[in-house]
Enzyme design. Structure first.
Site, mmCIF file in Angstrom:
data_model
loop_
_atom_site.group_PDB
_atom_site.id
_atom_site.type_symbol
_atom_site.label_atom_id
_atom_site.label_comp_id
_atom_site.label_asym_id
_atom_site.label_seq_id
_atom_site.Cartn_x
_atom_site.Cartn_y
_atom_site.Cartn_z
ATOM 1 N N ASN A 1 19.309 -35.466 -65.169
ATOM 2 C CA ASN A 1 19.850 -36.751 -65.585
ATOM 3 C C ASN A 1 18.823 -37.869 -65.382
ATOM 4 O O ASN A 1 18.233 -38.370 -66.334
ATOM 5 C CB ASN A 1 21.145 -37.051 -64.834
ATOM 6 C CG ASN A 1 21.869 -38.293 -65.341
ATOM 7 O OD1 ASN A 1 22.981 -38.573 -64.915
ATOM 8 N ND2 ASN A 1 21.296 -39.055 -66.259
ATOM 9 N N THR A 2 18.567 -38.237 -64.125
ATOM 10 C CA THR A 2 17.729 -39.401 -63.842
ATOM 11 C C THR A 2 16.344 -39.289 -64.463
ATOM 12 O O THR A 2 15.826 -40.273 -65.008
ATOM 13 C CB THR A 2 17.595 -39.595 -62.320
ATOM 14 O OG1 THR A 2 18.893 -39.788 -61.761
ATOM 15 C CG2 THR A 2 16.730 -40.802 -62.000
ATOM 16 N N LYS B 1 32.604 -30.244 -62.921
ATOM 17 C CA LYS B 1 31.526 -30.155 -61.948
ATOM 18 C C LYS B 1 32.030 -30.830 -60.678
ATOM 19 O O LYS B 1 32.323 -32.030 -60.673
ATOM 20 C CB LYS B 1 30.264 -30.849 -62.450
ATOM 21 C CG LYS B 1 29.122 -30.798 -61.439
ATOM 22 C CD LYS B 1 27.948 -31.671 -61.857
ATOM 23 C CE LYS B 1 26.908 -31.705 -60.740
ATOM 24 N NZ LYS B 1 25.826 -32.679 -61.020
ATOM 25 N N GLY C 1 18.370 -37.863 -57.726
ATOM 26 C CA GLY C 1 17.600 -38.970 -58.257
ATOM 27 C C GLY C 1 16.224 -39.162 -57.666
ATOM 28 O O GLY C 1 15.502 -40.089 -58.039
ATOM 29 N N ALA D 1 19.730 -31.624 -59.591
ATOM 30 C CA ALA D 1 19.346 -32.766 -58.756
ATOM 31 C C ALA D 1 17.916 -32.670 -58.232
ATOM 32 O O ALA D 1 17.502 -31.647 -57.692
ATOM 33 C CB ALA D 1 20.308 -32.955 -57.585
ATOM 34 N N GLY D 2 17.179 -33.744 -58.411
ATOM 35 C CA GLY D 2 15.849 -33.867 -57.842
ATOM 36 C C GLY D 2 14.703 -33.431 -58.731
ATOM 37 O O GLY D 2 13.539 -33.623 -58.367
#
Length: 263
Positions: free
Chosen positions: A207-208, A98, A159, A185-186
């Site tokens: 992830n986050t 990635k 995040g 993301a986000g």
């Protein structure tokens, strides 16, 4: 019915990719991966001690169960991204990568020029390349021409948990894409993931939102269900939006018959 994700010459049953950063412990991370039923996980190369015989991250990732995809988090230009990718491959990690090229530490927006350059070099080196990009339809097409396995547009800043702030641009990318589109993301809650899948995204990376949840394993399972629901809705084909109301059970005929009996 089967509906598998074809990506980089491989087939995956799960369309949820999970990142391994920010977990409070490797054990909690492992529990979350299992709950997510993911098959593809990302690991930052800079978090892996490539000199050591073992490391605390990959030791908790079952390679029989998950494909590890290193990422170039921390790279600020193409040269650094390529170096990290080659280090990961030389250490025995898969040649999936990635690509993240992020020079700005405040907003963490990916550099489009350096990302394209890194992808050109890594594709030529035989890597299976998945670039993390701003939701830029023109860049996405350029990357396809280079030979990437997928494009990974951000939904919102990394995040932030703000959801599909780039929805309009992502929709264009999906419409034009000839490679899988992974929204990355986000995404903050499972409904964000479901909405991305309803749009026609091929997968999402989270992830986050999982790692920072009070109960990461439970949140991971919720995201898995959201992805499944969104994908099923996309395949089912939603009903058209209407400018006015439309009764689901019209009563005109029934009322006409009742009125005629009373006359």
């Amino acid at each position: 019915m089967t509906d598998h994700l074809s990506l980089g010459g491989r087939t995956f049953e799960s369309r949820l990719i999970v990142g391994t950063g920010k977990f409070s412990s490797p054990e909690i991370m492992a529990d979350a991966l299992a709950a997510a039923k993911t098959q593809l996980v990302t690991v930052a190369v800079r978090r892996v001690d490539l000199e050591a015989p073992s490391n605390p991250i990959t030791d908790f990732i079952d390679r029989e169960r998950y494909l590890i995809m290193p990422n170039t988090s921390g790279a600020v230009d193409a040269a650094q991204a390529v170096r990290l990718a080659k280090l990961a491959r030389s250490a025995g990690l898969p040649d999936w990568i990635k690509v993240e090229v992020i020079p700005d530490p405040r907003y963490l927006m990916p550099d489009p020029v350096e990302t394209l350059k890194a992808c050109e070099l890594l594709v030529a080196e035989g890597f299976t390349v998945l670039p993390y990009i701003h939701a830029d339809p023109v860049l996405a097409k350029r990357l396809e021409e280079v030979g990437v396995a997928a494009v990974m547009p951000l939904a919102a800043p990394i995040g932030s948990g703000r959801g599909l702030k780039m929805e309009a641009a992502i929709a264009i990318i999906i419409e034009q894409a000839t490679v899988p589109v992974v929204v990355d993301a986000g995404l903050g809650v499972p409904s964000h993931a479901a909405a991305a899948m309803e749009m026609g995204a091929d997968a999402v990376l989270v992830n986050t939102a999982i790692a920072a949840a009070a109960n990461p394993a439970r949140m991971a399972r919720a995201f898995a269900l959201g992805v499944e629901a969104g994908r099923s809705a996309f395949l089912a084909g939603r009903a058209h939006e209407l400018p006015t109301a439309a009764a689901s059970s019209p009563l005109t005929g029934f009322l006409d018959q009742t009125e005629s009996r009373t006359l």
